[in-house]
Design a protein around this motif. Structure first.
Motif, short mmCIF file in Angstrom:
data_model
loop_
_atom_site.label_atom_id
_atom_site.label_comp_id
_atom_site.label_asym_id
_atom_site.label_seq_id
_atom_site.Cartn_x
_atom_site.Cartn_y
_atom_site.Cartn_z
N THR A 18 0.84 -1.19 0.00
CA THR A 18 0.00 0.00 0.00
C THR A 18 0.88 1.24 0.00
N VAL A 19 0.59 2.18 -0.89
CA VAL A 19 1.29 3.46 -0.89
C VAL A 19 0.83 4.26 0.31
N ARG A 20 1.75 4.61 1.18
CA ARG A 20 1.43 5.36 2.40
C ARG A 20 2.05 6.75 2.29
N HIS A 21 1.20 7.77 2.22
CA HIS A 21 1.65 9.14 1.98
C HIS A 21 0.99 10.07 2.98
N ALA A 22 1.79 10.99 3.53
CA ALA A 22 1.26 12.01 4.44
C ALA A 22 1.68 13.38 3.93
N VAL A 23 0.91 14.38 4.33
CA VAL A 23 1.27 15.76 4.04
C VAL A 23 0.93 16.58 5.28
N LEU A 24 1.84 17.49 5.62
CA LEU A 24 1.58 18.37 6.75
C LEU A 24 1.95 19.79 6.38
N TYR A 25 1.31 20.74 7.04
CA TYR A 25 1.75 22.13 6.97
C TYR A 25 1.90 22.63 8.39
N THR A 26 2.71 23.65 8.57
CA THR A 26 2.85 24.30 9.87
C THR A 26 3.21 25.76 9.65
N ASP A 27 2.80 26.58 10.58
CA ASP A 27 3.16 28.00 10.49
C ASP A 27 4.11 28.41 11.60
N HIS A 36 7.41 22.53 21.20
CA HIS A 36 6.93 21.71 22.30
C HIS A 36 7.54 20.32 22.32
N GLU A 37 8.71 20.17 21.71
CA GLU A 37 9.51 18.96 21.81
C GLU A 37 10.95 19.33 21.47
N THR A 38 11.89 18.53 21.90
CA THR A 38 13.30 18.81 21.64
C THR A 38 13.69 18.30 20.25
N PRO A 39 14.78 18.82 19.68
CA PRO A 39 15.26 18.28 18.40
C PRO A 39 15.53 16.79 18.48
N GLY A 40 16.02 16.32 19.63
CA GLY A 40 16.27 14.89 19.79
C GLY A 40 15.00 14.07 19.74
N GLN A 41 13.93 14.60 20.33
CA GLN A 41 12.65 13.89 20.28
C GLN A 41 12.12 13.80 18.86
N LEU A 42 12.26 14.89 18.10
CA LEU A 42 11.82 14.85 16.71
C LEU A 42 12.66 13.85 15.92
N TYR A 52 12.92 26.65 8.44
CA TYR A 52 13.06 25.83 7.23
C TYR A 52 13.87 24.57 7.51
N THR A 53 14.79 24.63 8.48
CA THR A 53 15.61 23.44 8.77
C THR A 53 14.76 22.31 9.33
N GLU A 54 13.70 22.64 10.09
CA GLU A 54 12.82 21.59 10.62
C GLU A 54 12.06 20.90 9.50
N LEU A 55 11.57 21.67 8.53
CA LEU A 55 10.87 21.06 7.41
C LEU A 55 11.80 20.16 6.61
N LEU A 56 13.04 20.63 6.37
CA LEU A 56 13.98 19.82 5.59
C LEU A 56 14.36 18.55 6.34
N ARG A 57 14.44 18.60 7.66
CA ARG A 57 14.71 17.37 8.42
C ARG A 57 13.60 16.35 8.20
N VAL A 58 12.36 16.82 8.20
CA VAL A 58 11.22 15.91 8.01
C VAL A 58 11.26 15.31 6.61
N PRO A 94 31.96 30.01 8.35
CA PRO A 94 30.58 29.60 8.16
C PRO A 94 30.45 28.10 8.14
N ARG A 95 29.28 27.65 8.43
CA ARG A 95 28.97 26.23 8.33
C ARG A 95 27.61 26.05 7.71
N ASP A 96 27.35 24.85 7.23
CA ASP A 96 26.05 24.56 6.65
C ASP A 96 24.98 24.65 7.72
N ALA A 97 23.76 24.81 7.29
CA ALA A 97 22.65 24.90 8.24
C ALA A 97 22.59 23.63 9.09
N PRO A 98 22.31 23.75 10.41
CA PRO A 98 22.25 22.57 11.27
C PRO A 98 21.10 21.67 10.88
#
Length: 486
Positions: free
Chosen positions: A151-160, A165-171, A195-201, A482-486
């Motif tokens: 089964t093709v399993r696909h999700a989509v989310l948006y956020t503003d 309400h969670e740590t980066p480690g929890q995500l 934008y870094t959170e969206l790219l991580r997802v 400089p360094r790349d985005a975390p």
């Protein structure tokens, strides 16, 4: 793999491995570009089973017109789904709640359930904060309840908003548990998200990320997104690698059409499987990098460093090869310092990665208020985009640029935060086809560069960034580190 006019997968896969065969005498690294092309063919999987989870942000920051537009977009997404699709709608704030179907789980889409889903979406009120990991964990459990194989399993989310309400480690823990379970596209709405959170997802879940700066654009974007999602045919594809014992795997990353680090590994006997997500008919490219002790290689002996095979989840749920096995062949040259021309395709991939790093460095500098640094990064990014012929990213960069008092290009001082977030998101999008510059690539002179931060040796003597940690080399136009985005 069934090759020809039919396949039980509904797609026919072609695999190409492009690697320079000759290694310099003292080279410790061997790279290959792997191109995978999936084409539609006749077969029973043309009507693949589908499950969809729509995740809506209803945190307090969504109050007012923003939530109204988001509801309109979610309802449009529901209307786009084909009859028979399994559907759930999750409303997220600092917790996650399945608002459709009322009984939990997933419901099969038809005229009645569409109307029910729209009513429940329309009734949502804003409250609470943002916890993206909890939303994704809820989607994971919903998809786990689907017991039909393939089964093709696909999700989509948006956020503003930011994932406060969670740590980066929890995500990260949630993303690791969701990898290879489903794919997920993500949208950033407005100008107050990371934008870094969206790219991580999307990197972990093989999806695409977009910035939606204008609220009224969200409905059209969701409609396009759902149309594209329904082109997915094969739920899971894997890159199978069987390495010669003298070599070890350093990394595999997707390079086209979107850059992404592929860190998940599954051991299947002597073969390492790397999840590549779900597939519609399209072409993707990957870079595989191996490490070797050059002293362990016999001089001038042709050696198979790796065997590469594609595997897919078939309609019966089994995982089997879907392509012929292709070799990666190398040979250690006998003369120390022997000049071996670099692969122009690998050079382009590395330059595209540097362009993305420069775009993220520009966005990060602007977001923290360092405009001088942002201007320098913008000029570097524009120069790289011009040299690559990457018209899409060049157009984006020029749209936020203006001439400064000294005549040099700089970021427009009135550019919105949302546009800057868009530069960060779009930094990972590479050109679909290489642009012919009208001649051979320039020959690169000099020795490969060694990163003083992590010790990685670059494959290009003209590299501006370390491709491993993002460190910029000292003579690359900037004086700070400089360094790349975390």
């Amino acid at each position: 793999m069934p090759v020809g006019d039919s396949s039980p997968l509904g797609l026919g896969f072609a695999l190409e491995v492009d690697a320079p065969a000759d290694l310099p005498y003292d080279e410790e690294r061997a790279d290959a570009l792997i191109t995978v092309t999936a084409r539609s063919v006749a077969g029973p999987a043309a009507g693949a089973r589908r499950a969809e989870v729509l995740i809506m942000d209803r945190s307090l920051s969504m109050a007012g017109h923003k939530l109204d537009e988001a509801k309109r977009a979610m309802c449009a997404a529901v209307d786009t789904l084909r009859d028979g699709t399994l559907l759930a709608v999750v409303a997220g704030h600092h917790e996650a709640e399945v608002i459709f179907p009322a009984t939990g789980g997933l419901a099969r889409v038809d005229a009645r359930t569409r109307e029910d889903a729209r009513l429940r979406i329309a009734g949502q009120l804003p409250e609470g904060g943002t916890a993206i990991g909890r939303w994704l964990a809820c989607a994971r459990e919903l998809f786990a309840s689907v017991d039909s194989p393939a089964t093709v399993r696909h999700a989509v989310l948006y956020t503003d908003g930011k994932d406060e309400h969670e740590t980066p480690g929890q995500l990260d823990e949630v993303l690791a548990s969701c990898t290879d379970r489903f794919v997920c596209d993500a949208r950033g709405l407005g100008d107050d998200w990371h934008y870094t959170e969206l790219l991580r997802v999307t990197e972990a879940l093989h999806g695409g990320a977009e910035a939606v700066v204008t609220l009224s654009d969200l409905t059209a974007d969701f409609t396009r997104l759902m149309d594209a999602a329904q082109r997915i045919v094969v739920p899971r594809v894997y890159l199978g690698l069987r390495l010669n014992s003298l070599f070890r795997l350093a990394f595999v990353r997707q390079t086209r059409p979107v850059e992404a680090e592929l860190t998940a590994r599954q051991q299947r006997g002597e073969e390492t499987h790397i999840p590549l997500g779900s597939w519609p008919p399209e072409t993707r490219q990957y870079q595989m990098s191996l490490r070797v002790d050059p002293g362990s290689l016999t001089v001038d002996e042709t050696l198979r460093a790796a065997r590469v095979t594609l595997h897919a989840e078939f309609p019966d749920g089994g995982r089997r090869p879907c392509s012929p096995t292709m070799p990666m062949i190398v040979r250690r040259r006998s003369t120390p310092g022997f000049g071996i021309p670099r692969s122009p395709d690998l050079t382009r991939v590395e330059n595209e990665r540097e362009l993305g790093m420069a775009m993220r460095a520009c966005a990060d500098a602007h977001l923290r208020g360092d405009l001088d640094r942002a201007d320098r990064e913008l000029r570097l990014a524009i120069g790289l985009a011009q040299s690559l012929g990457d018209t899409t990213r060049l157009r984006l960069l020029r749209s936020v640029a203006a001439g400064g008092p000294d005549g040099a290009l700089r970021l427009r001082r009135d550019v919105s935060r949302g546009r800057i977030l868009g530069i960060g998101v779009d930094s990972t999008k590479t050109a679909r086809r290489a642009v012919d510059a009208g001649g051979p690539p320039p020959r690169e002179a000099g020795l490969p560069r060694v990163c003083p931060r992590c010790g990685t040796t670059s494959t290009s003597p003209t590299a501006r960034f370390c491709e491993e940690c993002g460190h910029r080399y000292a003579d690359a136009d900037l004086t700070d580190r400089p360094r790349d985005a975390p």
